[in-house]
Design an enzyme around this catalytic site. Structure first.
Site, PDB file in Angstrom:
ATOM      1  N   GLY A  43     -52.075 -14.624 -58.268  1.00  0.00           N
ATOM      2  CA  GLY A  43     -53.454 -14.152 -58.193  1.00  0.00           C
ATOM      3  C   GLY A  43     -53.590 -12.851 -58.951  1.00  0.00           C
ATOM      4  O   GLY A  43     -53.536 -12.865 -60.177  1.00  0.00           O
ATOM      5  N   SER A 110     -46.401 -15.651 -62.066  1.00  0.00           N
ATOM      6  CA  SER A 110     -47.682 -15.114 -62.500  1.00  0.00           C
ATOM      7  C   SER A 110     -47.869 -13.706 -61.909  1.00  0.00           C
ATOM      8  O   SER A 110     -46.973 -12.872 -62.065  1.00  0.00           O
ATOM      9  CB  SER A 110     -48.776 -16.088 -62.072  1.00  0.00           C
ATOM     10  OG  SER A 110     -49.916 -15.909 -62.822  1.00  0.00           O
ATOM     11  N   TRP A 111     -48.961 -13.436 -61.202  1.00  0.00           N
ATOM     12  CA  TRP A 111     -49.084 -12.128 -60.552  1.00  0.00           C
ATOM     13  C   TRP A 111     -47.878 -11.873 -59.636  1.00  0.00           C
ATOM     14  O   TRP A 111     -47.469 -10.721 -59.452  1.00  0.00           O
ATOM     15  CB  TRP A 111     -50.402 -12.034 -59.756  1.00  0.00           C
ATOM     16  CG  TRP A 111     -50.373 -10.904 -58.775  1.00  0.00           C
ATOM     17  CD1 TRP A 111     -50.195 -10.994 -57.421  1.00  0.00           C
ATOM     18  CD2 TRP A 111     -50.462  -9.499 -59.075  1.00  0.00           C
ATOM     19  NE1 TRP A 111     -50.169  -9.730 -56.867  1.00  0.00           N
ATOM     20  CE2 TRP A 111     -50.338  -8.806 -57.860  1.00  0.00           C
ATOM     21  CE3 TRP A 111     -50.636  -8.784 -60.265  1.00  0.00           C
ATOM     22  CZ2 TRP A 111     -50.388  -7.415 -57.790  1.00  0.00           C
ATOM     23  CZ3 TRP A 111     -50.680  -7.394 -60.193  1.00  0.00           C
ATOM     24  CH2 TRP A 111     -50.561  -6.720 -58.966  1.00  0.00           C
ATOM     25  N   ASP A 265     -48.369 -22.093 -71.903  1.00  0.00           N
ATOM     26  CA  ASP A 265     -49.049 -21.326 -70.860  1.00  0.00           C
ATOM     27  C   ASP A 265     -50.228 -20.600 -71.499  1.00  0.00           C
ATOM     28  O   ASP A 265     -50.042 -19.721 -72.353  1.00  0.00           O
ATOM     29  CB  ASP A 265     -48.058 -20.322 -70.242  1.00  0.00           C
ATOM     30  CG  ASP A 265     -48.618 -19.624 -69.005  1.00  0.00           C
ATOM     31  OD1 ASP A 265     -49.851 -19.459 -68.921  1.00  0.00           O
ATOM     32  OD2 ASP A 265     -47.814 -19.246 -68.142  1.00  0.00           O
ATOM     33  N   HIS A 293     -48.921 -23.206 -67.210  1.00  0.00           N
ATOM     34  CA  HIS A 293     -48.704 -22.033 -66.369  1.00  0.00           C
ATOM     35  C   HIS A 293     -48.197 -22.338 -64.962  1.00  0.00           C
ATOM     36  O   HIS A 293     -47.435 -21.566 -64.397  1.00  0.00           O
ATOM     37  CB  HIS A 293     -50.033 -21.270 -66.278  1.00  0.00           C
ATOM     38  CG  HIS A 293     -49.978 -20.019 -65.487  1.00  0.00           C
ATOM     39  ND1 HIS A 293     -49.218 -18.928 -65.870  1.00  0.00           N
ATOM     40  CD2 HIS A 293     -50.575 -19.656 -64.322  1.00  0.00           C
ATOM     41  CE1 HIS A 293     -49.373 -17.952 -64.981  1.00  0.00           C
ATOM     42  NE2 HIS A 293     -50.177 -18.371 -64.032  1.00  0.00           N
TER      43      HIS A 293
HETATM   44  N1  STX Z   1     -53.915 -14.783 -62.485  1.00  0.00           N
HETATM   45  C1  STX Z   1     -52.686 -15.381 -62.753  1.00  0.00           C
HETATM   46  C2  STX Z   1     -51.970 -15.691 -61.498  1.00  0.00           C
HETATM   47  O1  STX Z   1     -51.330 -14.860 -60.915  1.00  0.00           O
HETATM   48  C3  STX Z   1     -54.594 -14.288 -63.622  1.00  0.00           C
HETATM   49  C4  STX Z   1     -52.132 -16.996 -60.943  1.00  0.00           C
HETATM   50  N2  STX Z   1     -52.465 -18.064 -61.580  1.00  0.00           N
HETATM   51  N3  STX Z   1     -52.543 -19.056 -60.626  1.00  0.00           N
HETATM   52  C5  STX Z   1     -52.236 -18.526 -59.475  1.00  0.00           C
HETATM   53  O2  STX Z   1     -51.967 -17.269 -59.655  1.00  0.00           O
HETATM   54  C6  STX Z   1     -52.271 -19.184 -58.125  1.00  0.00           C
HETATM   55  C7  STX Z   1     -51.951 -20.659 -58.252  1.00  0.00           C
HETATM   56  C8  STX Z   1     -51.302 -18.567 -57.181  1.00  0.00           C
HETATM   57  C9  STX Z   1     -53.637 -19.015 -57.560  1.00  0.00           C
END
Ligand code: STX
Length: 321
Positions: A43, A110-111, A265, A293
């Site tokens: 997120g 990701s985050w 990604d 991603h």
């Molecule tokens: N946000 C990228 C990220 O952290 C810009 C992310 N992308 N998808 C997710 O997190 C979840 C599936 C955890 C919501």
């Protein structure tokens, strides 16, 4: 291709009060005497679910899953007060101490990779190893790429819905325009903005648009936390200094890491991973040739489970085969 481990239930769940306002959902699964590993979700605001604990062999790992401030089952839901990167790092320390762990492994996508890296650079002595996916350095270029100008050119059809949601006069700064709506007094406007924001991310997360992923991102409860918390972090430059993570790469020295990143990604382009890998000699980088991603992409899931199996051998060579 390795698949997720079978479904398993937590053997303990906790509510941890980390501030006057925030209470976190924390769970433990697997082997309480195993290698401690914490799942750091994305997120920010994405929360965890039953699949989060399934990247780890439950015989070898003590699996810790938690929802960050305002996300998932943590309360208050989607709350932005006292919600920043430094507070999340501190919360991880509260969880580690509550569970009486000296050191743990971090697993984040990701985050979740961003937060794991900031945590490791702040408390390197607490980190056994890092398994990271879909590296997100949160540089200006990364935010611009996904929310303003870049990914728009690869997914112009999905972009249209995200873009049209904002009147022309405000489109020069899409993150700020969404942030105003997501934090405004009009509840209907908040919900509409949350759905458009979250859907954009969901549609771009997988190599081929996946209806299950899109459904999850459309869920109003999920979308509200994800959109509000992401926009709040991004208008604040994720509470990081410019290029903070790369500039502090030396602090990762001696920490073993495995980086898994999909070549296609679009949310977090591959150069996030190559830039980090170059500055972190203790890391291995696996580029997944047919993935975007999401952790749920088959090649990414396979590589992540191989990575946790490798780390299990590294830390418990006598037990893991
Ligand atoms: N946000 C990228 C990220 O952290 C810009 C992310 N992308 N998808 C997710 O997190 C979840 C599936 C955890 C919501």
């Amino acid at each position: 291709m390795l698949l997720l481990f079978p479904e398993l239930k937590p053997y303990a769940t906790h509510r941890l009060k980390v501030s006057a306002l925030h209470e976190l959902h924390v769970e433990e699964a697997g082997n309480p005497a195993g290698i401690p590993v914490v799942f750091v979700h994305g997120g920010p605001g994405g929360g965890t679910d039953g699949s989060s604990r399934r990247y780890f062999d439950p015989d070898f790992y003590h699996i810790i899953v938690f929802d960050q401030r305002g996300a998932g089952r943590s309360t208050p839901h989607a709350e932005l007060e006292e919600n920043n990167t430094q507070a999340l790092v501190q919360d991880m320390e509260v969880i580690r101490e509550f569970l009486q762990l000296d050191k743990w492994m971090l697993f984040g996508g990701s985050w979740g990779s961003t937060l794991s890296l900031v945590y490791a650079q702040t408390h390197p002595e607490r980190v056994m190893a890092l398994v990271l996916r879909g590296i997100f350095l949160c540089r200006d270029i990364d935010l611009q790429w996904f929310y303003q100008d870049g990914a728009s050119r690869l997914f112009p059809d999905f972009w249209d819905n995200y873009y049209q949601h904002i009147p022309e006069a405000e489109r020069h700064d899409m993150i700020a325009a969404y942030h105003r709506r997501l934090t405004g007094a009009d509840e209907i406007a908040r919900m509409g903005a949350a759905k458009a924001w979250s859907l954009w991310e969901g549609c771009c997360s997988t190599l081929r648009t996946n209806p299950h992923v899109v459904d999850r991102f459309s869920d109003p409860h999920f979308a509200m936390a994800l959109a509000r918390i992401e926009a709040h972090y991004f208008v604040n430059n994720t509470f990081l200094e410019k290029d903070q993570i790369l500039n502090n790469a030396d602090k990762l020295h001696g920490i073993p890491g495995i980086i898994v990143h999909g070549r296609y990604d679009v949310v977090c382009p591959l150069d996030n991973a190559t830039a980090l890998h170059k500055r972190w000699p203790d890391s291995e980088l696996y580029i997944i040739r047919d993935a975007g991603h999401a952790a749920s992409e088959p090649g990414i899931t396979d590589a992540l489970i191989k990575a946790t199996n490798e780390m299990a051998k590294l830390f418990r060579p006598e037990r893991a085969s």
